[in-house]
Design a protein around this motif. Structure first.
Motif, mmCIF file in Angstrom:
data_model
loop_
_atom_site.group_PDB
_atom_site.id
_atom_site.type_symbol
_atom_site.label_atom_id
_atom_site.label_comp_id
_atom_site.label_asym_id
_atom_site.label_seq_id
_atom_site.Cartn_x
_atom_site.Cartn_y
_atom_site.Cartn_z
ATOM 1 N N GLU A 66 34.857 8.546 60.987
ATOM 2 C CA GLU A 66 35.580 8.609 62.278
ATOM 3 C C GLU A 66 36.374 7.325 62.498
ATOM 4 O OE1 GLU A 66 36.170 10.742 64.667
ATOM 5 O OE2 GLU A 66 35.034 12.408 63.808
ATOM 6 N N ASN A 67 35.680 6.170 62.316
ATOM 7 C CA ASN A 67 36.327 4.872 62.531
ATOM 8 C C ASN A 67 36.317 4.070 61.238
ATOM 9 O OD1 ASN A 67 36.663 5.238 65.442
ATOM 10 N ND2 ASN A 67 34.416 5.040 65.515
ATOM 11 N N VAL A 68 37.499 3.743 60.753
ATOM 12 C CA VAL A 68 37.626 3.000 59.489
ATOM 13 C C VAL A 68 37.374 1.519 59.715
ATOM 14 C CG1 VAL A 68 39.191 2.366 57.613
ATOM 15 C CG2 VAL A 68 39.244 4.693 58.541
ATOM 16 N N GLU A 69 36.394 0.969 58.961
ATOM 17 C CA GLU A 69 36.111 -0.477 59.040
ATOM 18 C C GLU A 69 36.572 -1.186 57.763
ATOM 19 O OE1 GLU A 69 31.999 -1.058 59.942
ATOM 20 O OE2 GLU A 69 32.123 0.007 61.870
ATOM 21 N N ASN A 70 36.624 -0.448 56.656
ATOM 22 C CA ASN A 70 37.070 -1.038 55.386
ATOM 23 C C ASN A 70 37.998 -0.043 54.698
ATOM 24 O OD1 ASN A 70 37.337 -1.981 52.733
ATOM 25 N ND2 ASN A 70 35.260 -2.805 52.663
ATOM 26 N N GLU A 71 39.297 -0.375 54.696
ATOM 27 C CA GLU A 71 40.301 0.566 54.177
ATOM 28 C C GLU A 71 40.170 0.827 52.672
ATOM 29 O OE1 GLU A 71 44.199 -0.614 55.329
ATOM 30 O OE2 GLU A 71 43.896 -0.090 57.441
ATOM 31 N N LEU A 72 39.550 -0.113 51.959
ATOM 32 C CA LEU A 72 39.377 0.080 50.511
ATOM 33 C C LEU A 72 38.327 1.154 50.217
ATOM 34 C CD1 LEU A 72 39.436 -3.595 49.181
ATOM 35 C CD2 LEU A 72 41.119 -1.828 48.677
ATOM 36 N N LEU A 73 37.346 1.264 51.112
ATOM 37 C CA LEU A 73 36.225 2.160 50.851
ATOM 38 C C LEU A 73 36.188 3.384 51.763
ATOM 39 C CD1 LEU A 73 33.426 -0.578 50.475
ATOM 40 C CD2 LEU A 73 34.781 0.461 48.662
ATOM 41 N N GLU A 74 36.970 3.341 52.841
ATOM 42 C CA GLU A 74 36.889 4.415 53.840
ATOM 43 C C GLU A 74 38.267 4.970 54.201
ATOM 44 O OE1 GLU A 74 32.967 2.600 56.203
ATOM 45 O OE2 GLU A 74 34.991 2.119 56.906
ATOM 46 N N ILE A 75 38.266 6.205 54.706
ATOM 47 C CA ILE A 75 39.488 6.849 55.195
ATOM 48 C C ILE A 75 39.121 7.679 56.428
ATOM 49 C CG2 ILE A 75 39.218 8.888 53.695
ATOM 50 C CD1 ILE A 75 42.309 8.896 53.411
ATOM 51 N N SER A 76 40.025 7.706 57.405
ATOM 52 C CA SER A 76 39.731 8.445 58.637
ATOM 53 C C SER A 76 39.787 9.950 58.385
ATOM 54 C CB SER A 76 40.722 8.064 59.736
ATOM 55 O OG SER A 76 42.011 8.558 59.397
ATOM 56 N N VAL A 77 39.107 10.699 59.243
ATOM 57 C CA VAL A 77 39.104 12.162 59.141
ATOM 58 C C VAL A 77 40.534 12.687 59.234
ATOM 59 C CG1 VAL A 77 38.275 14.306 60.201
ATOM 60 C CG2 VAL A 77 36.759 12.303 60.116
ATOM 61 N N GLN A 88 35.790 16.777 56.031
ATOM 62 C CA GLN A 88 35.052 16.463 57.258
ATOM 63 C C GLN A 88 34.380 15.107 57.108
ATOM 64 O OE1 GLN A 88 32.196 19.565 57.897
ATOM 65 N NE2 GLN A 88 33.729 21.209 57.937
ATOM 66 N N GLN A 89 33.888 14.583 58.222
ATOM 67 C CA GLN A 89 33.173 13.308 58.194
ATOM 68 C C GLN A 89 31.975 13.411 57.231
ATOM 69 O OE1 GLN A 89 32.075 11.850 62.043
ATOM 70 N NE2 GLN A 89 30.827 10.189 61.236
ATOM 71 N N GLY A 90 31.799 12.376 56.382
ATOM 72 C CA GLY A 90 30.703 12.343 55.414
ATOM 73 C C GLY A 90 31.119 12.778 54.017
ATOM 74 N N ASP A 91 32.309 13.427 53.916
ATOM 75 C CA ASP A 91 32.803 13.834 52.597
ATOM 76 C C ASP A 91 33.320 12.617 51.826
ATOM 77 O OD1 ASP A 91 32.206 16.444 53.108
ATOM 78 O OD2 ASP A 91 34.251 17.048 53.641
ATOM 79 N N ILE A 92 33.515 12.808 50.519
ATOM 80 C CA ILE A 92 34.127 11.764 49.683
ATOM 81 C C ILE A 92 35.484 12.287 49.220
ATOM 82 C CG2 ILE A 92 33.941 10.371 47.561
ATOM 83 C CD1 ILE A 92 31.796 9.585 49.557
ATOM 84 N N LEU A 93 36.498 11.499 49.507
ATOM 85 C CA LEU A 93 37.869 11.863 49.112
ATOM 86 C C LEU A 93 38.243 11.061 47.872
ATOM 87 C CD1 LEU A 93 40.729 13.113 49.731
ATOM 88 C CD2 LEU A 93 41.169 11.062 51.073
ATOM 89 N N GLU A 94 38.829 11.754 46.893
ATOM 90 C CA GLU A 94 39.267 11.065 45.673
ATOM 91 C C GLU A 94 40.790 11.055 45.623
ATOM 92 O OE1 GLU A 94 37.353 12.949 42.362
ATOM 93 O OE2 GLU A 94 35.436 11.965 42.746
ATOM 94 N N ILE A 95 41.361 9.837 45.491
ATOM 95 C CA ILE A 95 42.822 9.673 45.427
ATOM 96 C C ILE A 95 43.163 9.081 44.067
ATOM 97 C CG2 ILE A 95 44.843 8.546 46.489
ATOM 98 C CD1 ILE A 95 43.001 8.191 49.023
#
Length: 345
Positions: A66-77, A88-95
């Protein structure tokens, strides 16, 4: 990397007994480290090698939050849904973040991993082969002597004959062939280590098994061995067939069989004794070559009082007590030897 590389991995895998999948997974794991080392990223990354084409792709993995604290490791919904509305929240996105020059690094890393895995596989094969041969006899060539350790070439691996397992006064000459008994096989980071012995009673047992068909076939049984390596051995034998002489079988025609063992042990004396379930008879036999007049046994204390003719006393006791000592070791009884005149006097 390309399709030829995948085919090469398949071929190597078949030759060395390593599955293609294990090799590719090992390369993928190594490529993660290579990527981070060369591109200095703190991201969570995954490397995937296409199994059919050999194409390498690098993906940055980000947690959907929901709230991104580290852009390298997290992405917003919200951002994640731009890639796929189902995130959804809790998923892992691969770029995908595969660098343009990553192919060369990938090929180099893959080669190192394959070479390393082949070495590991070969070590495991050697370990498996020899770990199943503990208590067996092996023939090798003396390679070198270093810090009193004798290194013996067994073909694909070297065995170590340590000073404690070397026969006193036995000379170990580089280039000579030698039979040894496998004591222990250890798995180490540098590959299997094989420790062998020339002093173990098992060496005598195995040599007789090689020389005497009746022992190999199970007709004649070795019931016990007492050994002082380099000097003398007593071996107790028993026949399961009353028509087969166990001592004669081990001695062989004109003494050929026992002589072959003696020659391999550089002249070590060998007494072949007929085993008996009667302790008194077995003890009398064990004192060979001395002739025994009588044996009285104390079953509860396992002590045997042996009487011999006066002229047989020194023979029964042996030089420095060796004959009596080996007889006691072979039978498991404490043996007290006295001359006939001393008993009668």
């Amino acid at each position: 990397m390309n399709i030829e590389f995948i085919e090469a991995i398949e071929q190597i895998g078949k030759e060395k007994g390593i599955s293609k999948e294990i090799l590719i997974e090992a390369i993928e794991a190594a490529l993660i480290s290579a990527y981070k080392k060369n591109f200095g990223t703190a991201q969570n990354v995954k490397v995937y090698i296409e199994r059919d084409t050999g194409e390498v792709k690098v993906f940055a993995q980000k947690s959907v939050v929901e709230n991104v604290e580290n852009e390298l490791l997290e992405i917003s919904v919200e951002e994640a849904k731009k890639y796929n509305p189902r995130y959804q929240q809790g998923d892992i996105l691969e770029i995908e973040v595969t660098p343009k020059k990553f192919g060369r690094i990938a090929a180099q890393t893959a080669k190192q991993v394959v070479v390393q895995r082949i070495k590991e596989a070969e070590r495991n094969v050697i370990y498996d082969e020899f770990s199943g041969r503990e208590s067996d006899i092996v023939t090798g060539v003396i390679q070198r002597i270093d810090k009193k350790n004798v290194y013996i070439d067994l073909g694909r691996v070297e065995a170590i004959l340590m000073p404690t397992e070397q026969t006193p006064n036995e000379e170990y000459i580089q280039g000579n062939r030698i039979k040894t008994y496998i004591l222990e096989v250890k798995k180490t980071t540098k590959g299997p280590q094989i420790f062998v012995s020339r002093t173990h009673p098992g060496l005598v047992k195995r040599l007789f098994e090689l020389e005497v068909p009746e022992i190999h076939d199970g007709i004649v049984e070795i019931k016990g061995i007492a050994r002082e390596a380099g000097s003398r051995t007593k071996i107790a034998v028993h026949s399961r067939d009353e028509n087969v002489d166990p001592v004669g079988s081990c001695v062989g025609p004109k003494g050929a069989r026992v002589q072959a063992v003696v020659d391999e042990l550089n002249g070590e004396k060998i007494d072949i004794i007929k085993w008996s379930k009667d302790p008194a008879q077995f003890i009398a036999n064990s004192l060979s070559p001395a002739k025994v007049t009588s044996v009285n046994v104390n079953e509860s204390e396992k002590i045997a009082n042996v009487v011999v003719e006066d002229y047989q006393l020194s023979l029964a006791i042996g030089k420095e007590g060796q004959n009596a000592r080996l007889a006691a070791k072979l039978t498991g009884w404490k043996i007290d030897i006295k001359s006939k005149s001393k008993i009668e006097g």
